[in-house]
Design a protein around this motif. Structure first.
Motif, PDB file in Angstrom:
ATOM      1  N   ARG A   1       0.848  -1.280  -0.103  1.00 28.92           N
ATOM      2  CA  ARG A   1      -0.034  -0.006   0.013  1.00 28.92           C
ATOM      3  C   ARG A   1       0.800   1.237  -0.047  1.00 28.92           C
ATOM      4  O   ARG A   1       0.258   2.245  -0.263  1.00 28.92           O
ATOM      5  CB  ARG A   1      -1.019  -0.112   1.169  1.00 28.92           C
ATOM      6  N   GLU A   2       2.021   0.988   0.256  1.00 30.13           N
ATOM      7  CA  GLU A   2       3.047   2.411   0.281  1.00 30.13           C
ATOM      8  C   GLU A   2       3.936   2.417  -0.865  1.00 30.13           C
ATOM      9  O   GLU A   2       4.627   3.487  -1.043  1.00 30.13           O
ATOM     10  CB  GLU A   2       4.015   2.099   1.674  1.00 30.13           C
ATOM     11  N   LEU A   3       3.580   1.700  -1.932  1.00 25.98           N
ATOM     12  CA  LEU A   3       4.595   1.673  -3.095  1.00 25.98           C
ATOM     13  C   LEU A   3       4.450   2.809  -3.753  1.00 25.98           C
ATOM     14  O   LEU A   3       5.336   3.501  -4.282  1.00 25.98           O
ATOM     15  CB  LEU A   3       4.288   0.222  -4.136  1.00 25.98           C
ATOM     16  N   VAL A   4       3.158   3.608  -3.753  1.00 29.34           N
ATOM     17  CA  VAL A   4       3.127   4.738  -4.383  1.00 29.34           C
ATOM     18  C   VAL A   4       3.967   6.019  -3.725  1.00 29.34           C
ATOM     19  O   VAL A   4       3.819   7.127  -4.348  1.00 29.34           O
ATOM     20  CB  VAL A   4       1.497   5.003  -4.436  1.00 29.34           C
ATOM     21  N   ARG A   5       4.371   5.680  -2.654  1.00 28.42           N
ATOM     22  CA  ARG A   5       5.160   6.739  -1.983  1.00 28.42           C
ATOM     23  C   ARG A   5       6.576   6.836  -2.417  1.00 28.42           C
ATOM     24  O   ARG A   5       7.502   7.570  -1.985  1.00 28.42           O
ATOM     25  CB  ARG A   5       5.073   6.492  -0.415  1.00 28.42           C
TER      26      ARG A   5
ATOM     27  N   HIS B   1      13.467   4.511   1.230  1.00 27.26           N
ATOM     28  CA  HIS B   1      11.999   4.611   2.004  1.00 27.26           C
ATOM     29  C   HIS B   1      11.960   3.764   3.053  1.00 27.26           C
ATOM     30  O   HIS B   1      12.238   2.502   2.677  1.00 27.26           O
ATOM     31  CB  HIS B   1      10.867   4.351   0.807  1.00 27.26           C
ATOM     32  N   LEU B   2      11.397   3.890   4.212  1.00 27.30           N
ATOM     33  CA  LEU B   2      11.380   3.015   5.044  1.00 27.30           C
ATOM     34  C   LEU B   2       9.759   2.924   5.237  1.00 27.30           C
ATOM     35  O   LEU B   2       9.053   3.828   5.668  1.00 27.30           O
ATOM     36  CB  LEU B   2      11.921   3.733   6.610  1.00 27.30           C
ATOM     37  N   PHE B   3       9.438   1.682   5.223  1.00 28.67           N
ATOM     38  CA  PHE B   3       7.942   1.413   5.292  1.00 28.67           C
ATOM     39  C   PHE B   3       7.588   1.198   6.808  1.00 28.67           C
ATOM     40  O   PHE B   3       8.413   0.892   7.537  1.00 28.67           O
ATOM     41  CB  PHE B   3       7.582   0.064   4.506  1.00 28.67           C
ATOM     42  N   ARG B   4       6.424   1.554   6.917  1.00 24.74           N
ATOM     43  CA  ARG B   4       5.858   1.578   8.321  1.00 24.74           C
ATOM     44  C   ARG B   4       5.667   0.115   8.853  1.00 24.74           C
ATOM     45  O   ARG B   4       5.185  -0.345   8.274  1.00 24.74           O
ATOM     46  CB  ARG B   4       4.534   2.382   8.421  1.00 24.74           C
TER      47      ARG B   4
ATOM     48  N   ILE C   1       9.105  -6.593  11.968  1.00 21.91           N
ATOM     49  CA  ILE C   1       9.382  -6.706  10.671  1.00 21.91           C
ATOM     50  C   ILE C   1       9.816  -5.231  10.076  1.00 21.91           C
ATOM     51  O   ILE C   1       9.009  -4.267  10.140  1.00 21.91           O
ATOM     52  CB  ILE C   1       8.489  -7.353   9.834  1.00 21.91           C
ATOM     53  N   PHE C   2      10.793  -5.091   9.423  1.00 25.30           N
ATOM     54  CA  PHE C   2      11.225  -3.703   8.944  1.00 25.30           C
ATOM     55  C   PHE C   2      11.725  -4.000   7.504  1.00 25.30           C
ATOM     56  O   PHE C   2      12.644  -4.681   7.281  1.00 25.30           O
ATOM     57  CB  PHE C   2      12.517  -3.145   9.736  1.00 25.30           C
ATOM     58  N   ASP C   3      10.866  -3.345   6.804  1.00 24.27           N
ATOM     59  CA  ASP C   3      10.992  -3.221   5.132  1.00 24.27           C
ATOM     60  C   ASP C   3      11.630  -1.954   4.823  1.00 24.27           C
ATOM     61  O   ASP C   3      10.784  -0.870   5.223  1.00 24.27           O
ATOM     62  CB  ASP C   3       9.646  -3.619   4.402  1.00 24.27           C
TER      63      ASP C   3
END
Length: 310
Positions: free
Chosen positions: A16-20, A26-29, A61-63
């Motif tokens: 859902r964060e790919l658009v950002r 980029h650090l995903f939440r 989990i950190f992506d």
């Protein structure tokens, strides 16, 4: 049938964060993480060929995404301004001598590292403080094929909200992580506080003694005769010569004969006892923590006197 299956994903949120993604790192939440005990099956582990499903990652989990090669990546977990765990892409993996093991290496968890290569990456934090520095590493019989970490481990962090900082070549990315207690566990906030404080008292006590141990190790080779014997008598030579071991009494040695290594083993024993279950520490365990801390202070006084006399 022609085949049917159900896929269970451990974290779909990054999709859902790919658009950002706008070109930079980029650090995903990270998703909410549940503090769950690892493997509590204390008998002979399941053989590798036993049909079993794969457990989800046992930690947070950190992506993150890197658009290009990076020189340095660091990941920090922060609680109230204090760094409780830090990882770096140049960390050296734990070295294990296969000839020293009593079991095949396929039980051991492969080391993970923070990747600096372009693309999407994942890193898992085990929700613990750093493993006790200098402790002899071993592996529990509570093993899982290719997933068994080495012991001793640092204590669990308490439930709460933590700040996450990912630094890529000086570029800082921040987020937050919520850690919750296993919902099946019945512990009051006061119980959690007592367990955390008593565990950290043992953990910090061990590390204070490790500093003394390292100072002795750095100096003892320059000494000889009675002076060297005095320093080694304070240090101790480690198991099995120490009278107090994992299955002995933490009070067996008289306080005046306590050694650095022996007291470290007692702190690790009590730390494991406190961390083995999500439960309020017993009054006996809390009393033992205070007794060991008192012994540590006495040993610290002996260390000061020994340095001043040598």
């Amino acid at each position: 049938t022609h085949g049917r299956s159900i896929w269970i994903l451990d974290n779909i949120a990054p999709l859902r964060e790919l658009v950002r993604l706008v070109g930079g790192p980029h650090l995903f939440r990270p998703p909410r993480t549940t503090r769950v005990r690892w493997n509590l099956f204390l008998d002979t582990p399941l053989p590798p060929d036993e049909p079993t499903g794969e457990n989800p990652p046992d930690g947070a989990i950190f992506d993150y995404h890197l658009p290009a090669n990076a020189s340095m990546v660091t990941l920090e977990v922060i609680d109230g301004g204090n760094v409780v765990r830090k990882y770096s892409s140049d960390d050296v993996s734990e070295s294990i001598d296969p000839t020293s093991l009593r079991h095949p290496t396929y039980w051991i968890r492969s080391p993970q590292s923070l990747s600096t290569e372009p693309g999407h990456h994942r890193f898992v934090w085990d929700l613990r403080y750093e493993p006790p520095r200098g402790a002899e590493r071993s592996f529990s019989i509570s093993a899982v094929h290719e997933r068994t970490p080495s012991s001793p481990q640092g204590p669990f962090v308490p439930p709460g909200t933590y700040d996450i900082r990912l630094t890529v070549d000086g570029s800082v990315l921040e987020s937050t992580l919520e850690v919750r207690l296993d919902p099946r566990v019945e512990m009051t906030p006061d119980d959690v506080r007592l367990q955390t404080e008593s565990s950290l008292a043992c953990y910090d006590g061990y590390l204070e003694l490790q500093t003394i141990r390292e100072a002795i190790d750095a100096r003892v080779e320059t000494l000889d005769g009675a002076r060297r014997d005095a320093w080694m008598a304070l240090r101790g030579r480690g198991a099995p010569s120490e009278p107090d071991t994992l299955y002995g009494s933490i009070y067996e040695s008289p306080p005046a004969e306590e050694t650095v290594v022996g007291l470290q083993q007692k702190f690790l024993y009590l730390l494991k006892l406190l961390q083995d279950a999500d439960a309020r520490p017993t009054s006996q365990a809390l009393d033992a923590v205070e007794r060991l801390r008192a012994r540590s202070r006495l040993l610290g006084d002996r260390w000061v006197r020994l340095k001043s006399s040598n």
